[in-house]
Design an enzyme around this catalytic site. Structure first.
Site, PDB file in Angstrom:
ATOM      1  N   GLU A 301       0.738  -1.236  -0.009  1.00 44.06           N
ATOM      2  CA  GLU A 301      -0.327   0.077   0.293  1.00 44.06           C
ATOM      3  C   GLU A 301       0.938   1.181   0.323  1.00 44.06           C
ATOM      4  O   GLU A 301       0.969   2.015   1.183  1.00 44.06           O
ATOM      5  CB  GLU A 301      -0.884  -0.087   1.242  1.00 44.06           C
ATOM      6  CG  GLU A 301      -1.074  -1.209   1.701  1.00 44.06           C
ATOM      7  CD  GLU A 301      -2.888  -1.176   2.889  1.00 44.06           C
ATOM      8  OE1 GLU A 301      -2.612  -0.653   3.777  1.00 44.06           O
ATOM      9  OE2 GLU A 301      -3.925  -1.787   2.997  1.00 44.06           O
ATOM     10  N   CYS A 395     -10.638  -0.149   7.639  1.00 44.02           N
ATOM     11  CA  CYS A 395      -9.981   1.412   8.104  1.00 44.02           C
ATOM     12  C   CYS A 395     -10.662   2.661   7.371  1.00 44.02           C
ATOM     13  O   CYS A 395     -10.828   3.242   7.442  1.00 44.02           O
ATOM     14  CB  CYS A 395      -8.617   1.627   7.364  1.00 44.02           C
ATOM     15  SG  CYS A 395      -7.518   0.999   6.043  1.00 44.02           S
TER      16      CYS A 395
END
Lengths: 636, 636
Positions: A301, A395
């Site tokens: 990421e 998230c």
């Protein structure tokens, strides 16, 4: 340094044709379904501390942060729209949190129940400080929203505990989080309580980062963990003041940078601000998608290399764009330069809100700039072309909820007798100057229409300055004051036109930001976009979807000379401006069966219809592209 | 069905300016360094059966196959160039193999030493039958090369053991390998021994595949393994005769398809051949890179979807192109249609030999069609832009060694009184017809030059047919017989021009295959190549390298009207034809600092120099592209 003060949410009322529906949907649909998901997945019951070894579904190290962001979202929502039922629900959760707090102030559902003895032994991987930070942000917001102090007191106790464990003194740990977030949270806690220790601790975490010998190695040795890690993934490859490129996990990076900017402002630390600017430039000039997406790859990421911005494989996590908004907002306050607002706006109107569907019920974790159903088989869950109701690593959904609920924080800024208008959003703000209160009201259909009307209401005339952002995308802005044209050149600096005068009741400023459709090209080193252009109108980046343009979008070619028309479609996707143009594509009907052939295809006419990237994937699942092949040989 | 017989290696002498250096390097450098690697990594000593539980470096399930392919390469090399030292080395290894064989014929270094009790319990994952197949191929080749029978006897015993374990009778396992290979190997063993049981067993493995209830589930249940797998990865999602798309792991797929074609030919099974043709079309028309690479993704080293052919992310494993050569060769023999030779040639001259450096010492596992140093950080080891001396999973280096050593197998084909010339390689072959032996000799500088001379040497005039392949890439082939033009139309079918006559000593055929530089485009559904063309001359696919063209290759644009010149450079990369043209690129010097800007760049002149893809990455490591952006607006 004399930074702007952000005007807080509670001072701003939003009544905007673009944003109000988003905020309403967020409150009415997103917050309740997120609560249900938190409940269903055990993230709320985890606070009851009833999990025992051997039972299924142990509290996960990230869980507290997901709940915290939901509570923070609720707080922002309550600030602008009281809701007793919602507040009661939040109070109940906060009561659970309060009861879960350990005698020494410690507070983490995973560690308390799953491995109490391992507290603070793996800052690199374990997300303890990250979860703590999110709880602090939520607690500060909740106190501001409701005036209730319990949640904040709980988190101050936790912060005090952390302040005992970490620090420069003997016997204290010299560590810092593998996933940053607590830095900016501690600054919020400091601002809410004026407790200097919290600011000092934030600075400590920032200053220790990347030192030598390396803390991550030291703690790993103590754990007997031989694994070598790449420090840059955690932005811990060097002291932060020596960091030049935005690297590693993109969300962690921008949370850190936002915290650094906060600390730099609060402590008036020019070397820290200098590092922030350097890191900002790395993102803005070399590592950011046109949508404000950052972090090019799902492998970690993370940021990759300069100009490495693949489209179909883009990660551009929703959380990362949100983190960029946070970083941009701090830099904007520090520097009062509209270039930061330009990126904030770019991310907000494109890369952030594309992360949630118009109905508030479907989410994207990754936000690629091209999608093709045939890639589905090899994409991870978080990059699937259809929106998801939730994620195992959850998230993004509560992060976007808290950002939308707190939009009012980003519209205005104030410094002394200067009021800054950063974003053009239908809203009104009440500000008090020495002569008394003044209401400033924006009326606009931005980003679809080109004009913004700003009306002043004051009982007595008052001297102050209105600083109007001149958007970076706008090549020919115009301002009229009470019907008269204002010369911009003498009053403009750092992208703001400042009108200082004795404002009287009924004064009206009309801003006019022409929005021709622009063909945007990427830096020539962005190899993925060579020979391609993106369409942008105002702050809105467009895309083509299969639903409107058929399959095989990659083969469409748009000539430089082709006229592009913009029109508002009230009934499409909540009301949007669509773009239309003539284009060309290869004639599939004359292609023989072969996979390769000596070049011979003819181009045939085609039409394109582009919609804002932000509202993609709200209809059928199909192909999507942002970067359109250019047809230098094409005619009008 | 009356398939061609492949003319074996020992009947063909190669003296070719393109291939002989490759074959020499393979023998002099590749085979010795591969032996050293096999030795160093334990793959040879594993046969001494001295490994004990708890020791490091246990024999791995794949290891036997790596050694087997090296032995097979040695056998082919000995066939064309006797080498006592090399033969002695091989004999020593074979002696180890012989001694390692178990009383029941079983032979696998991993299972014998690491988990003897688990033999044949996990066909899906364990590669036992795969390793067995490679050993069989090696044993057949070694017997043909040296006349020695020991290795073949060992493998016959192993095959007999396998034939007892697997089969339709009661008490026999109804399984088949998760990694195919043994099917084609058993057909070779059958051909070498005329033992029908081996052919029957090959057919059994093929016929059982994908049946229901699923064998992989049955054996997994017995093991207590709850893991669900995707059958299509193993080409086991349905019976092979019902399979239509080439799916799953690309090497496994093409090894299976080659074995299916072998069995279809040997058993005259039209339904099996029909499936082969269907699967062939899936590859040739929808799933193959222009280089003959197959398997688009490194996630599972597999086929993905129709027209999904990304360039920089391409896997296109060297072994997969080699497997495609095997499949193509079988189909060519079965169908006598040059379209199979076209793909065989495409893979061989491009996707296969690019897998080994010109010095024979560096290998590629994956062969992407574009490379950029900035992607390095996220690429797996096997896709790194620089060649590697070896791989942990070392399938490719010995596979390419055996293919290069056995090139002579692919040049000619024979059926009765017809001799087929499939590939144009400087070589001579001795064939016996009813009237006695005839030597056919090709002299050519193919693929660089356009002409091939074929000379006939025979003591007495003889009637037979020479079938000359007319390459699919050639739009205007010409043939002269003893100086006189031959009309092709009446004698051409399935891509071969057949000249039947009473050939006499000194007859000479001159073939002329014009090789203009061609701009090749991909099917419009190949989104990755939209707006791009590849350069091809004859069978050779070209690429641009940073070394010749500077950085930022993606931004180069080649106009349709631009003239491309071809010239032979004797001293470059072993002697190659390079292509040169005028092109354009964006003017980097006028670009402002921004990452995005409203389109305004000018195109400036540039020059390109293209080299064969097959010799890429033999100099510095840098950018590379095959597909070049088209500049429809450009001039000559």
């Amino acid at each position: 340094m004399s930074p702007l003060r952000a005007i807080t949410l509670s001072e701003v009322a939003i009544h905007d044709s673009f944003w109000s529906p988003r905020i309403d949907v967020n409150r009415e649909f997103t917050l309740p379904i997120e609560y249900e998901q938190l409940k269903k997945t055990g993230r709320i019951d985890a606070w009851k501390l009833r999990w025992k070894k051997g039972q299924p579904n142990p509290p996960h190290p990230f869980w507290d942060s997901d709940l915290a962001k939901w509570l923070e979202s609720v707080a922002y929502s309550l600030m602008t729209r009281p809701d007793k039922r919602l507040e009661r629900r939040a109070d109940q959760v906060i009561e659970l949190i309060h009861r879960a707090q350990q005698a020494d102030g410690y507070l983490n559902t995973h560690f308390i129940q799953v491995r109490l003895q391992e507290r603070w032994t793996n800052l690199r991987d374990d997300h303890e400080l990250y979860c703590a930070g999110h709880l602090m942000e939520a607690a500060v917001a909740y106190q501001q929203a409701t005036g209730k102090t319990r949640f904040l007191e709980v988190l101050c106790r936790y912060a005090d505990h952390i302040d005992k464990v970490f620090g420069p003194r003997k016997g204290q740990l010299k560590g810092y989080p593998g996933h940053e977030e607590i830095e900016l949270a501690l600054v919020k806690l400091f601002r809410a309580t004026q407790e200097e220790r919290y600011l000092d601790l934030a600075r400590f975490f920032i200053d220790e980062r990347g030192g030598s010998p390396h803390y991550f190695d030291q703690e790993a040795r103590k754990r007997g963990d031989p694994r070598k890690v790449e420090y840059s993934y955690y932005q811990a490859h060097s002291p932060v003041r020596e960091q030049k490129d935005a690297v590693g996990h993109a969300v962690r990076a921008c949370y850190l940078y936002a915290g650094m900017a906060d600390v730099a402002m609060e402590t008036e630390d020019p070397s820290l601000m200098k590092a922030c600017k350097m890191l900002w430039n790395s993102i803005e000039l070399k590592r950011m998608y046109i949508t404000g997406g950052i972090g090019s790859t799902h492998h970690g990421e993370r940021f990759t290399e300069d100009y490495d911005l693949p489209n179909e494989e883009a990660y551009a996590e929703t959380c990362a764009s949100i983190a960029l908004v946070f970083f941009a907002h701090r830099m904007l306050q520090a520097e009062k330069d509209s270039k930061y607002a330009d990126v904030l706006e770019r991310a907000l109107y494109n890369g952030v809100i594309t992360g949630v569907s118009l109905d508030g019920k479907g989410f994207f974790y990754g936000n690629p700039l091209a999608a093709h159903p045939s890639a589905k088989g090899i994409l991870p869950h978080v990059l699937q072309p259809q929106r998801q109701p939730w994620f195992g690593c959850a998230c993004c959904p509560p992060n976007i909820a808290r950002l939308i609920a707190s939009l009012g924080n980003y519209i205005y800024g104030r410094k002394g007798k200067e009021l800054y208008l950063h974003l053009y959003v239908g809203s009104s703000v009440l500000q008090t100057f020495p002569g008394g209160p003044v209401r400033i009201r924006q009326t606009t259909q931005y980003p679809w229409k080109e004009s913004v009307v700003v009306d002043i209401a004051t009982e007595t005339p008052q001297s102050f300055t209105l600083a109007f952002r001149l958007p970076g995308w706008c090549r020919n802005p115009k301002i009229r004051l009470n019907g008269k044209s204002v010369a911009l050149n003498p009053i403009t600096g750092k992208g703001y036109a400042k009108i200082h005068r004795r404002w009287k009741n009924g004064d009206r400023v009309k801003l006019f930001f022409p929005m021709p459709v622009e063909r945007v090209e990427s830096h020539p080193l962005v190899r993925h976009n060579a020979g391609r252009i993106a369409l942008q109108r105002g702050p809105i980046v467009y895309c083509l979807e299969e639903e409107d343009n058929g399959k095989n979008l990659y083969d469409l070619r748009l000539a430089r000379a082709s006229r592009i028309t913009a029109s508002f479609k009230k009934d499409l996707l909540g009301g949007i401006v669509v773009l239309r143009a003539k284009a060309r594509r290869r004639d599939l009907s004359t292609w023989k069966n072969d996979l390769y052939q000596v070049q011979s295809t003819k181009l045939i006419p085609a039409r394109i219809l582009a919609i804002p990237y932000a509202v993609r994937a709200n209809r059928s699942v199909g192909e999507m592209i942002v970067w359109i092949q250019e047809d230098p040989g094409g005619k009008k």
